[in-house]
Design an enzyme around this catalytic site. Sequence first.
Site, PDB file in Angstrom:
ATOM      1  N   ARG A  98       0.858  -1.174   0.000  1.00 21.50           N
ATOM      2  CA  ARG A  98       0.000   0.000   0.000  1.00 21.50           C
ATOM      3  C   ARG A  98       0.901   1.233   0.000  1.00 21.50           C
ATOM      4  NH1 ARG A  98      -2.091  -3.403   4.173  1.00 21.50           N
ATOM      5  NH2 ARG A  98      -4.184  -4.210   3.714  1.00 21.50           N
ATOM      6  N   LYS A 158      -2.352  -2.101   8.006  1.00 19.59           N
ATOM      7  CA  LYS A 158      -3.492  -1.585   8.755  1.00 19.59           C
ATOM      8  C   LYS A 158      -3.482  -2.148  10.173  1.00 19.59           C
ATOM      9  CE  LYS A 158      -6.498  -0.853   4.750  1.00 19.59           C
ATOM     10  NZ  LYS A 158      -7.783  -1.193   4.105  1.00 19.59           N
ATOM     11  N   HIS A 187      -2.241   2.014  -6.025  1.00 21.70           N
ATOM     12  CA  HIS A 187      -3.035   0.812  -5.798  1.00 21.70           C
ATOM     13  C   HIS A 187      -3.165  -0.028  -7.066  1.00 21.70           C
ATOM     14  CE1 HIS A 187      -4.556  -0.324  -1.928  1.00 21.70           C
ATOM     15  NE2 HIS A 187      -5.598  -0.927  -2.458  1.00 21.70           N
ATOM     16  N   ARG A 207      -0.376  -2.382  -6.801  1.00 13.59           N
ATOM     17  CA  ARG A 207      -0.702  -3.418  -5.797  1.00 13.59           C
ATOM     18  C   ARG A 207      -1.678  -4.436  -6.382  1.00 13.59           C
ATOM     19  NH1 ARG A 207      -1.186  -4.627  -0.172  1.00 13.59           N
ATOM     20  NH2 ARG A 207      -3.317  -4.998   0.547  1.00 13.59           N
ATOM     21  N   HIS A 230      -4.143  -9.126   3.954  1.00  9.80           N
ATOM     22  CA  HIS A 230      -5.589  -9.125   4.118  1.00  9.80           C
ATOM     23  C   HIS A 230      -5.969  -9.977   5.331  1.00  9.80           C
ATOM     24  CE1 HIS A 230      -6.401  -8.185  -0.415  1.00  9.80           C
ATOM     25  NE2 HIS A 230      -6.158  -7.103   0.297  1.00  9.80           N
ATOM     26  N   TYR A 249      -9.489 -11.244  -6.645  1.00  4.37           N
ATOM     27  CA  TYR A 249      -8.491 -11.462  -7.689  1.00  4.37           C
ATOM     28  C   TYR A 249      -8.710 -12.769  -8.429  1.00  4.37           C
ATOM     29  CZ  TYR A 249      -6.284  -7.527  -5.462  1.00  4.37           C
ATOM     30  OH  TYR A 249      -6.047  -6.281  -4.949  1.00  4.37           O
TER      31      TYR A 249
END
Length: 306
Positions: free
Chosen positions: A149, A173, A242, A245, A268, A277
Amino acid sequence: MPAELGEPVARFIEHLASERRQARLTCNHYRRDLLRLACYLQAQAATWAALDSHDLRGYVAELSRQGLGGRSIARHLSAIRRFYDYLNREGLARNNPALGVRAPKAPRRLPRVADVDQLNELLDGAADDDPLTIRDRAMFELLYSSGLRVSELTGVDLNDVRLDEGEIRVFGKGGKERLLPVGRKALQALRRWLAQRPAMAVDGELAMFLSQHGRRLSARSVQLRLARWGQLHGADQRLYPHLLRHSFASHLLESSGDLRAVQELLGHADIATTQVYTHLDFQHLAKVYDQSHPRAQRRPRSRSRG
Protein backbone atom coordinates in the site's frame (compact mmCIF):
# COMPACT_ATOMS: atom_id res chain seq x y z
CA MET A 1 -43.68 22.06 1.24
CA PRO A 2 -46.02 21.79 4.25
CA ALA A 3 -44.54 22.92 7.55
CA GLU A 4 -45.31 19.54 9.13
CA LEU A 5 -42.80 17.97 6.73
CA GLY A 6 -40.19 20.72 6.42
CA GLU A 7 -39.88 22.02 9.97
CA PRO A 8 -38.86 18.71 11.62
CA VAL A 9 -36.08 18.35 9.08
CA ALA A 10 -34.85 21.89 9.79
CA ARG A 11 -34.84 21.26 13.55
CA PHE A 12 -33.04 17.95 13.11
CA ILE A 13 -30.30 19.54 11.00
CA GLU A 14 -29.91 22.30 13.59
CA HIS A 15 -29.63 19.59 16.25
CA LEU A 16 -26.90 17.83 14.28
CA ALA A 17 -24.94 21.02 13.74
CA SER A 18 -25.20 22.58 17.20
CA GLU A 19 -25.50 19.67 19.61
CA ARG A 20 -23.87 16.80 17.72
CA ARG A 21 -21.19 19.00 16.12
CA GLN A 22 -21.59 17.26 12.80
CA ALA A 23 -19.57 18.59 9.85
CA ARG A 24 -21.30 21.03 7.53
CA LEU A 25 -20.98 18.63 4.61
CA THR A 26 -22.66 15.86 6.60
CA CYS A 27 -25.52 18.18 7.55
CA ASN A 28 -25.95 19.24 3.92
CA HIS A 29 -26.12 15.61 2.79
CA TYR A 30 -28.69 14.76 5.47
CA ARG A 31 -30.81 17.81 4.62
CA ARG A 32 -30.81 16.97 0.92
CA ASP A 33 -31.69 13.30 1.47
CA LEU A 34 -34.45 14.02 3.99
CA LEU A 35 -36.02 16.76 1.88
CA ARG A 36 -36.09 14.33 -1.02
CA LEU A 37 -38.07 11.90 1.12
CA ALA A 38 -40.29 14.77 2.31
CA CYS A 39 -41.18 15.58 -1.30
CA TYR A 40 -42.05 11.92 -1.84
CA LEU A 41 -44.31 11.96 1.23
CA GLN A 42 -45.94 15.17 0.05
CA ALA A 43 -46.79 13.53 -3.27
CA GLN A 44 -48.25 10.58 -1.35
CA ALA A 45 -50.19 12.91 1.01
CA ALA A 46 -48.39 11.20 3.90
CA THR A 47 -46.69 12.42 7.09
CA TRP A 48 -43.54 11.51 9.00
CA ALA A 49 -45.55 9.79 11.73
CA ALA A 50 -47.49 7.70 9.20
CA LEU A 51 -44.45 6.37 7.31
CA ASP A 52 -43.90 2.65 7.88
CA SER A 53 -41.39 0.06 6.64
CA HIS A 54 -43.62 -0.96 3.73
CA ASP A 55 -43.88 2.64 2.54
CA LEU A 56 -40.14 3.14 2.94
CA ARG A 57 -39.39 0.06 0.84
CA GLY A 58 -41.53 1.61 -1.88
CA TYR A 59 -39.42 4.76 -1.61
CA VAL A 60 -36.21 2.74 -1.87
CA ALA A 61 -37.56 1.03 -4.98
CA GLU A 62 -38.34 4.46 -6.44
CA LEU A 63 -34.78 5.64 -5.74
CA SER A 64 -33.45 2.55 -7.48
CA ARG A 65 -35.68 3.19 -10.51
CA GLN A 66 -34.28 6.71 -10.65
CA GLY A 67 -30.78 5.28 -11.01
CA LEU A 68 -29.34 5.55 -7.50
CA GLY A 69 -26.85 2.85 -6.62
CA GLY A 70 -26.75 0.73 -3.51
CA ARG A 71 -24.25 2.94 -1.70
CA SER A 72 -26.26 6.11 -2.30
CA ILE A 73 -29.45 4.45 -1.11
CA ALA A 74 -27.63 3.15 1.97
CA ARG A 75 -26.61 6.73 2.74
CA HIS A 76 -30.25 7.81 2.42
CA LEU A 77 -31.35 5.09 4.82
CA SER A 78 -28.68 6.07 7.31
CA ALA A 79 -29.97 9.64 7.31
CA ILE A 80 -33.57 8.46 7.67
CA ARG A 81 -32.63 6.12 10.51
CA ARG A 82 -30.97 8.90 12.49
CA PHE A 83 -33.79 11.30 11.69
CA TYR A 84 -36.39 8.92 13.10
CA ASP A 85 -34.33 8.37 16.24
CA TYR A 86 -34.61 12.12 16.69
CA LEU A 87 -38.35 12.18 15.91
CA ASN A 88 -39.00 9.41 18.45
CA ARG A 89 -37.13 11.31 21.16
CA GLU A 90 -39.12 14.43 20.35
CA GLY A 91 -42.43 12.55 20.44
CA LEU A 92 -43.09 13.19 16.74
CA ALA A 93 -43.05 9.52 15.73
CA ARG A 94 -43.54 6.17 17.45
CA ASN A 95 -41.33 3.88 15.39
CA ASN A 96 -38.29 3.88 13.13
CA PRO A 97 -39.34 2.51 9.73
CA ALA A 98 -35.73 2.42 8.48
CA LEU A 99 -34.60 -0.23 10.98
CA GLY A 100 -35.79 -3.17 8.92
CA VAL A 101 -35.05 -1.76 5.47
CA ARG A 102 -31.83 -2.49 3.59
CA ALA A 103 -30.38 -0.93 0.50
CA PRO A 104 -29.93 -3.03 -2.65
CA LYS A 105 -26.57 -4.73 -2.62
CA ALA A 106 -24.05 -2.68 -4.54
CA PRO A 107 -22.15 -4.65 -7.19
CA ARG A 108 -18.54 -5.16 -6.19
CA ARG A 109 -16.19 -3.41 -8.55
CA LEU A 110 -13.26 -5.41 -9.76
CA PRO A 111 -9.95 -3.60 -9.34
CA ARG A 112 -8.14 -2.54 -12.49
CA VAL A 113 -4.79 -4.11 -13.29
CA ALA A 114 -2.02 -3.27 -15.74
CA ASP A 115 -0.82 -5.54 -18.52
CA VAL A 116 2.36 -7.41 -17.54
CA ASP A 117 4.38 -6.51 -20.63
CA GLN A 118 3.40 -2.85 -20.57
CA LEU A 119 4.14 -2.62 -16.85
CA ASN A 120 7.60 -4.04 -17.45
CA GLU A 121 8.22 -1.44 -20.15
CA LEU A 122 6.99 1.39 -17.94
CA LEU A 123 9.17 0.35 -15.01
CA ASP A 124 12.25 -0.09 -17.19
CA GLY A 125 11.71 3.30 -18.83
CA ALA A 126 14.69 5.31 -20.04
CA ALA A 127 17.98 5.43 -18.13
CA ASP A 128 18.26 8.63 -16.10
CA ASP A 129 20.82 9.80 -13.55
CA ASP A 130 18.49 12.36 -11.96
CA PRO A 131 18.25 11.52 -8.21
CA LEU A 132 14.48 12.02 -8.12
CA THR A 133 14.00 9.70 -11.08
CA ILE A 134 16.23 7.10 -9.43
CA ARG A 135 14.14 7.45 -6.26
CA ASP A 136 10.89 7.14 -8.21
CA ARG A 137 12.01 4.00 -10.00
CA ALA A 138 12.94 2.41 -6.66
CA MET A 139 9.52 3.29 -5.20
CA PHE A 140 7.54 1.99 -8.15
CA GLU A 141 9.58 -1.21 -8.42
CA LEU A 142 8.99 -1.84 -4.72
CA LEU A 143 5.24 -1.18 -4.98
CA TYR A 144 4.91 -3.75 -7.76
CA SER A 145 7.52 -6.18 -6.42
CA SER A 146 6.00 -6.54 -2.96
CA GLY A 147 2.39 -5.37 -3.34
CA LEU A 148 2.67 -2.51 -0.85
CA ARG A 149 0.00 0.00 0.00
CA VAL A 150 1.21 3.56 -0.55
CA SER A 151 1.00 4.21 3.19
CA GLU A 152 3.24 1.21 3.79
CA LEU A 153 5.72 2.46 1.21
CA THR A 154 6.02 5.93 2.72
CA GLY A 155 6.31 4.41 6.20
CA VAL A 156 9.38 2.32 5.31
CA ASP A 157 12.52 3.26 7.25
CA LEU A 158 16.11 2.43 6.39
CA ASN A 159 16.33 -0.39 8.91
CA ASP A 160 13.17 -2.03 7.50
CA VAL A 161 14.98 -3.09 4.30
CA ARG A 162 17.36 -6.04 4.29
CA LEU A 163 19.02 -5.99 0.90
CA ASP A 164 21.22 -9.04 1.44
CA GLU A 165 18.23 -11.16 2.46
CA GLY A 166 15.94 -9.61 -0.16
CA GLU A 167 13.31 -8.72 2.44
CA ILE A 168 11.37 -5.71 3.63
CA ARG A 169 9.39 -5.16 6.82
CA VAL A 170 6.21 -3.11 6.54
CA PHE A 171 3.45 -2.13 8.94
CA GLY A 172 -0.02 -2.39 7.49
CA LYS A 173 -3.49 -1.59 8.76
CA GLY A 174 -3.76 -1.68 12.52
CA GLY A 175 0.03 -1.65 12.79
CA LYS A 176 0.21 -5.31 11.71
CA GLU A 177 3.75 -6.20 10.71
CA ARG A 178 4.59 -8.19 7.56
CA LEU A 179 7.92 -9.45 6.25
CA LEU A 180 7.85 -9.50 2.47
CA PRO A 181 10.20 -10.68 -0.28
CA VAL A 182 11.69 -8.07 -2.61
CA GLY A 183 12.36 -8.95 -6.24
CA ARG A 184 15.69 -8.65 -8.06
CA LYS A 185 14.71 -5.58 -10.07
CA ALA A 186 13.46 -3.78 -7.00
CA LEU A 187 16.63 -4.63 -5.06
CA GLN A 188 18.75 -3.20 -7.88
CA ALA A 189 16.67 -0.01 -7.91
CA LEU A 190 16.87 0.31 -4.13
CA ARG A 191 20.66 -0.05 -4.11
CA ARG A 192 20.93 2.65 -6.73
CA TRP A 193 18.66 4.97 -4.73
CA LEU A 194 20.54 4.33 -1.49
CA ALA A 195 23.72 5.55 -3.17
CA GLN A 196 21.94 8.87 -3.89
CA ARG A 197 19.98 9.22 -0.65
CA PRO A 198 22.72 10.60 1.67
CA ALA A 199 23.12 13.71 -0.46
CA MET A 200 19.40 14.52 -0.02
CA ALA A 201 18.67 13.49 3.58
CA VAL A 202 18.54 15.93 6.46
CA ASP A 203 20.31 14.89 9.66
CA GLY A 204 18.47 12.23 11.62
CA GLU A 205 15.89 11.40 8.92
CA LEU A 206 15.20 7.63 8.95
CA ALA A 207 12.70 7.41 6.09
CA MET A 208 13.76 5.34 3.11
CA PHE A 209 12.09 7.62 0.57
CA LEU A 210 12.66 11.36 0.80
CA SER A 211 11.26 14.50 -0.73
CA GLN A 212 13.62 16.94 -2.42
CA HIS A 213 13.71 18.74 0.92
CA GLY A 214 15.22 15.68 2.61
CA ARG A 215 12.18 14.69 4.68
CA ARG A 216 9.86 11.68 4.51
CA LEU A 217 7.90 11.63 1.28
CA SER A 218 4.10 11.95 1.50
CA ALA A 219 1.61 9.53 -0.03
CA ARG A 220 0.24 12.33 -2.18
CA SER A 221 3.68 12.98 -3.65
CA VAL A 222 4.01 9.30 -4.56
CA GLN A 223 0.64 9.41 -6.32
CA LEU A 224 1.57 12.50 -8.32
CA ARG A 225 5.01 11.19 -9.29
CA LEU A 226 3.58 7.84 -10.45
CA ALA A 227 0.90 9.55 -12.53
CA ARG A 228 3.56 11.76 -14.10
CA TRP A 229 5.78 8.73 -14.76
CA GLY A 230 2.95 7.08 -16.66
CA GLN A 231 2.37 10.19 -18.77
CA LEU A 232 6.07 10.54 -19.62
CA HIS A 233 6.44 6.90 -20.61
CA GLY A 234 3.27 6.59 -22.66
CA ALA A 235 1.03 4.52 -20.39
CA ASP A 236 -2.37 3.80 -21.91
CA GLN A 237 -4.08 4.25 -18.53
CA ARG A 238 -3.61 6.41 -15.46
CA LEU A 239 -1.06 4.97 -13.07
CA TYR A 240 -1.65 5.10 -9.32
CA PRO A 241 -0.11 3.16 -6.40
CA HIS A 242 -3.03 0.81 -5.80
CA LEU A 243 -2.99 -0.18 -9.47
CA LEU A 244 0.51 -1.60 -8.92
CA ARG A 245 -0.70 -3.42 -5.80
CA HIS A 246 -3.66 -4.87 -7.69
CA SER A 247 -1.38 -5.86 -10.56
CA PHE A 248 1.04 -7.54 -8.16
CA ALA A 249 -1.78 -9.63 -6.68
CA SER A 250 -3.43 -10.54 -9.96
CA HIS A 251 -0.19 -11.43 -11.77
CA LEU A 252 1.03 -13.52 -8.84
CA LEU A 253 -2.27 -15.37 -8.52
CA GLU A 254 -2.39 -15.93 -12.27
CA SER A 255 1.02 -17.62 -12.14
CA SER A 256 0.77 -19.51 -8.86
CA GLY A 257 -2.92 -20.06 -8.15
CA ASP A 258 -2.06 -19.85 -4.43
CA LEU A 259 -4.77 -17.66 -2.93
CA ARG A 260 -3.59 -18.09 0.67
CA ALA A 261 -0.07 -16.95 -0.20
CA VAL A 262 -1.40 -13.86 -1.97
CA GLN A 263 -3.59 -13.12 1.07
CA GLU A 264 -0.54 -13.22 3.36
CA LEU A 265 1.55 -11.07 1.06
CA LEU A 266 -1.17 -8.43 0.76
CA GLY A 267 -1.86 -8.44 4.49
CA HIS A 268 -5.59 -9.13 4.12
CA ALA A 269 -7.23 -10.19 7.38
CA ASP A 270 -10.08 -11.91 5.51
CA ILE A 271 -9.47 -14.14 2.51
CA ALA A 272 -12.78 -12.93 1.05
CA THR A 273 -11.01 -9.63 0.33
CA THR A 274 -8.36 -11.49 -1.66
CA GLN A 275 -10.86 -13.60 -3.58
CA VAL A 276 -11.71 -10.67 -5.83
CA TYR A 277 -8.49 -11.46 -7.69
CA THR A 278 -9.79 -14.92 -8.58
CA HIS A 279 -12.48 -13.14 -10.60
CA LEU A 280 -9.81 -11.12 -12.37
CA ASP A 281 -7.92 -14.31 -13.13
CA PHE A 282 -11.09 -15.89 -14.53
CA GLN A 283 -11.65 -12.85 -16.73
CA HIS A 284 -8.17 -13.34 -18.17
CA LEU A 285 -8.80 -17.04 -18.78
CA ALA A 286 -12.17 -16.32 -20.38
CA LYS A 287 -10.59 -13.77 -22.70
CA VAL A 288 -7.90 -16.23 -23.78
CA TYR A 289 -10.57 -18.89 -24.33
CA ASP A 290 -12.74 -16.59 -26.43
CA GLN A 291 -9.82 -15.55 -28.58
CA SER A 292 -8.29 -18.99 -29.01
CA HIS A 293 -10.87 -21.77 -28.97
CA PRO A 294 -12.27 -22.51 -32.44
CA ARG A 295 -15.75 -23.11 -31.06
CA ALA A 296 -15.79 -20.50 -28.30
CA GLN A 297 -17.83 -17.97 -30.23
CA ARG A 298 -20.66 -18.57 -32.57
CA ARG A 299 -20.13 -17.17 -35.99
CA PRO A 300 -23.11 -16.07 -38.06
CA ARG A 301 -24.18 -18.82 -40.40
CA SER A 302 -23.85 -17.82 -44.06
CA ARG A 303 -27.02 -18.15 -46.04
CA SER A 304 -26.90 -20.51 -49.02
CA ARG A 305 -28.18 -19.14 -52.25
CA GLY A 306 -30.60 -21.37 -54.09
